[in-house]
Motif scaffolding. Sequence first.
Motif, mmCIF file in Angstrom:
data_model
loop_
_atom_site.group_PDB
_atom_site.id
_atom_site.type_symbol
_atom_site.label_atom_id
_atom_site.label_comp_id
_atom_site.label_asym_id
_atom_site.label_seq_id
_atom_site.Cartn_x
_atom_site.Cartn_y
_atom_site.Cartn_z
ATOM 1 N N ALA A 206 164.636 77.721 -1.961
ATOM 2 C CA ALA A 206 164.782 78.468 -0.716
ATOM 3 C C ALA A 206 163.449 79.097 -0.315
ATOM 4 C CB ALA A 206 165.855 79.544 -0.886
ATOM 5 N N GLY A 207 163.190 79.099 0.981
ATOM 6 C CA GLY A 207 161.951 79.656 1.503
ATOM 7 C C GLY A 207 160.882 78.619 1.766
ATOM 8 N N HIS A 208 161.021 77.450 1.147
ATOM 9 C CA HIS A 208 160.071 76.372 1.397
ATOM 10 C C HIS A 208 160.426 75.688 2.716
ATOM 11 C CE1 HIS A 208 157.912 72.576 0.923
ATOM 12 N NE2 HIS A 208 157.196 73.156 -0.026
ATOM 13 N N ALA A 209 159.418 75.179 3.407
ATOM 14 C CA ALA A 209 159.646 74.557 4.715
ATOM 15 C C ALA A 209 160.595 73.364 4.621
ATOM 16 C CB ALA A 209 158.315 74.126 5.320
ATOM 17 N N ALA A 210 160.526 72.616 3.511
ATOM 18 C CA ALA A 210 161.429 71.469 3.354
ATOM 19 C C ALA A 210 162.878 71.926 3.247
ATOM 20 C CB ALA A 210 161.033 70.651 2.125
ATOM 21 N N GLU A 212 164.069 74.766 4.498
ATOM 22 C CA GLU A 212 164.432 75.284 5.814
ATOM 23 C C GLU A 212 164.826 74.145 6.743
ATOM 24 O OE1 GLU A 212 161.071 77.533 7.029
ATOM 25 O OE2 GLU A 212 161.463 79.202 5.626
ATOM 26 N N GLN A 213 164.141 73.019 6.622
ATOM 27 C CA GLN A 213 164.475 71.863 7.448
ATOM 28 C C GLN A 213 165.884 71.362 7.128
ATOM 29 O OE1 GLN A 213 162.856 67.857 6.604
ATOM 30 N NE2 GLN A 213 161.944 67.941 8.658
ATOM 31 N N LEU A 214 166.211 71.249 5.837
ATOM 32 C CA LEU A 214 167.542 70.804 5.434
ATOM 33 C C LEU A 214 168.612 71.777 5.930
ATOM 34 C CD1 LEU A 214 169.629 69.139 3.846
ATOM 35 C CD2 LEU A 214 168.977 70.455 1.801
ATOM 36 N N ASP A 215 168.405 73.061 5.693
ATOM 37 C CA ASP A 215 169.409 74.058 6.096
ATOM 38 C C ASP A 215 169.610 74.049 7.616
ATOM 39 O OD1 ASP A 215 169.704 74.793 3.465
ATOM 40 O OD2 ASP A 215 168.406 76.560 3.599
ATOM 41 N N ARG A 216 168.522 73.939 8.350
ATOM 42 C CA ARG A 216 168.617 73.949 9.811
ATOM 43 C C ARG A 216 169.346 72.702 10.319
ATOM 44 N NH1 ARG A 216 163.770 74.781 10.530
ATOM 45 N NH2 ARG A 216 163.038 72.636 10.769
ATOM 46 N N ALA A 217 168.982 71.537 9.771
ATOM 47 C CA ALA A 217 169.615 70.289 10.216
ATOM 48 C C ALA A 217 171.094 70.261 9.847
ATOM 49 C CB ALA A 217 168.890 69.098 9.595
ATOM 50 N N ALA A 218 171.420 70.745 8.651
ATOM 51 C CA ALA A 218 172.822 70.775 8.241
ATOM 52 C C ALA A 218 173.620 71.716 9.139
ATOM 53 C CB ALA A 218 172.929 71.204 6.776
ATOM 54 N N GLY A 219 173.032 72.863 9.476
ATOM 55 C CA GLY A 219 173.714 73.798 10.362
ATOM 56 C C GLY A 219 174.000 73.185 11.716
ATOM 57 N N GLU A 220 173.054 72.388 12.216
ATOM 58 C CA GLU A 220 173.269 71.724 13.499
ATOM 59 C C GLU A 220 174.375 70.670 13.413
ATOM 60 O OE1 GLU A 220 169.417 70.243 14.392
ATOM 61 O OE2 GLU A 220 168.598 72.202 14.983
ATOM 62 N N GLU A 232 160.910 72.838 -6.947
ATOM 63 C CA GLU A 232 159.767 72.766 -6.044
ATOM 64 C C GLU A 232 159.224 71.345 -5.941
ATOM 65 O OE1 GLU A 232 156.904 75.540 -7.462
ATOM 66 O OE2 GLU A 232 157.930 77.278 -6.594
ATOM 67 N N SER A 233 159.836 70.418 -6.678
ATOM 68 C CA SER A 233 159.274 69.075 -6.788
ATOM 69 C C SER A 233 160.256 68.004 -6.341
ATOM 70 C CB SER A 233 158.859 68.816 -8.248
ATOM 71 O OG SER A 233 158.611 67.461 -8.484
ATOM 72 N N PHE A 234 159.802 67.110 -5.455
ATOM 73 C CA PHE A 234 160.622 65.956 -5.087
ATOM 74 C C PHE A 234 160.846 65.041 -6.298
ATOM 75 C CE2 PHE A 234 159.231 66.246 -0.397
ATOM 76 C CZ PHE A 234 160.421 66.875 -0.048
ATOM 77 N N ASP A 235 159.882 64.970 -7.202
ATOM 78 C CA ASP A 235 160.047 64.138 -8.400
ATOM 79 C C ASP A 235 161.211 64.643 -9.251
ATOM 80 O OD1 ASP A 235 157.921 62.698 -7.545
ATOM 81 O OD2 ASP A 235 156.535 63.333 -9.122
ATOM 82 N N ILE A 236 161.254 65.965 -9.461
ATOM 83 C CA ILE A 236 162.342 66.544 -10.257
ATOM 84 C C ILE A 236 163.670 66.374 -9.531
ATOM 85 C CG2 ILE A 236 163.261 68.706 -11.185
ATOM 86 C CD1 ILE A 236 160.373 69.567 -11.715
ATOM 87 N N ALA A 237 163.651 66.541 -8.208
ATOM 88 C CA ALA A 237 164.882 66.372 -7.437
ATOM 89 C C ALA A 237 165.439 64.963 -7.640
ATOM 90 C CB ALA A 237 164.614 66.631 -5.953
ATOM 91 N N GLN A 238 164.582 63.954 -7.617
ATOM 92 C CA GLN A 238 165.049 62.579 -7.793
ATOM 93 C C GLN A 238 165.543 62.328 -9.216
ATOM 94 O OE1 GLN A 238 162.441 59.610 -5.445
ATOM 95 N NE2 GLN A 238 161.209 61.483 -5.496
ATOM 96 N N ALA A 239 164.887 62.950 -10.191
ATOM 97 C CA ALA A 239 165.345 62.815 -11.574
ATOM 98 C C ALA A 239 166.741 63.414 -11.745
ATOM 99 C CB ALA A 239 164.355 63.493 -12.522
ATOM 100 N N LEU A 240 166.984 64.546 -11.092
ATOM 101 C CA LEU A 240 168.306 65.170 -11.175
ATOM 102 C C LEU A 240 169.359 64.332 -10.462
ATOM 103 C CD1 LEU A 240 167.277 68.909 -10.643
ATOM 104 C CD2 LEU A 240 168.165 67.884 -12.753
ATOM 105 N N VAL A 241 168.982 63.697 -9.344
ATOM 106 C CA VAL A 241 169.917 62.789 -8.684
ATOM 107 C C VAL A 241 170.255 61.634 -9.620
ATOM 108 C CG1 VAL A 241 170.209 61.153 -6.786
ATOM 109 C CG2 VAL A 241 169.173 63.392 -6.347
ATOM 110 N N GLY A 242 169.247 61.116 -10.301
ATOM 111 C CA GLY A 242 169.485 60.030 -11.249
ATOM 112 C C GLY A 242 170.399 60.432 -12.386
ATOM 113 N N ALA A 243 170.405 61.729 -12.691
ATOM 114 C CA ALA A 243 171.287 62.232 -13.749
ATOM 115 C C ALA A 243 172.681 62.548 -13.222
ATOM 116 C CB ALA A 243 170.674 63.484 -14.379
ATOM 117 N N GLY A 244 172.929 62.272 -11.933
ATOM 118 C CA GLY A 244 174.254 62.489 -11.365
ATOM 119 C C GLY A 244 174.509 63.906 -10.910
ATOM 120 N N SER A 245 173.437 64.690 -10.664
ATOM 121 C CA SER A 245 173.621 66.101 -10.323
ATOM 122 C C SER A 245 173.864 66.344 -8.845
ATOM 123 C CB SER A 245 172.386 66.908 -10.771
ATOM 124 O OG SER A 245 172.209 66.806 -12.171
ATOM 125 N N GLY A 246 173.706 65.348 -8.011
ATOM 126 C CA GLY A 246 173.927 65.547 -6.591
ATOM 127 C C GLY A 246 173.117 64.564 -5.784
#
Length: 314
Positions: A206-210, A212-220, A232-246
């Motif tokens: 939260a607080g990062h521009a990326a 804020e973009q997701l929250d704003r687009a989802a709200g719309e 804070e990392s897209f790499d970690i985000a993708q690793a967590l997706v690969g682990a079935g976290s979302g």
Amino acid sequence: MLVDPGQLRLLALIEEYGSLTAAAHALRLTPAAVTQQLARAERAWQVPLVRRGPRGATLTEAGALLAAHGRTVHTAAEQAAADMQVLLGHLSLRLRVGAFQAAALHLVPPALTALRHRHPDADVSVVDLISGRGLGEITAGRLDLAVVASWGPSPALPPHVRRHPLLHDPMVVVLPDDHPLAVATPPGRPLRLKQLSGEAWVGIVAGHAAREQLDRAAGEEGFTPRVRFETESFDIAQALVGAGSGVALVSRLALTGIPGTTHRGLLRPPLHREIQALTQADTTLTPLVEVFLGLLRDVARERTATWDEQPPGG
């Protein structure tokens, strides 16, 4: 009185060479210009400074006194010229680059390889950079070029900094490869963000521009994303997706293709970030900046052409 260092230096050279013509040659001036400068000096000091004779020129006692100080001026001027030559030679080969992670991985290395072929003696350094710090590093003179990402309107820049657009980087949805939407949606066919309204999300903090973009687009689209994991990392985000976290919203440039994941483009809303380079407005002293900018643009165009040929998920 205000002392003219040029007059002191002239007297030192007249003393050294014993001739106004030789002193003029050393200063790369015409004899007439040196004669005029000497006349102004004698008017300013109100005493004769040089005696002219058939065998050249000699200094009066007053002229010799000033010439002693002029030798110091001349030595300092020669050293300044030598130091400036060294500095300009160094700056002509220097390139200090900062780039955020995805750009440092995918845009900067090919451009650096091309630069090394063109300028093998280039003095290049690269640092990992958070986009939000890029402007400050350029303004402070610690970097010659900063590659940064922007998720919204670009802020105004001070007059001494220039912005150079490089790449329009689309945001894509990363899902587990066995996710029902991945199975039901053929590769290359985009999703709508609203189709993911019930999903668990791996989001940027939260607080990062990326974020804020997701929250704003989802709200719309009429929902609030249920963020279960933050990073804070897209790499970690993708690793967590690969682990079935979302599921996660990731820039296309930052895609890593982690096993167990797939991705789809976004039909609505079509989110993106802009990748830009920041430099000083005047790059005269650091010519490699303009060379590297051209190479970065080439890499960005090649990346865009590849994306155009291969739709997200294709």
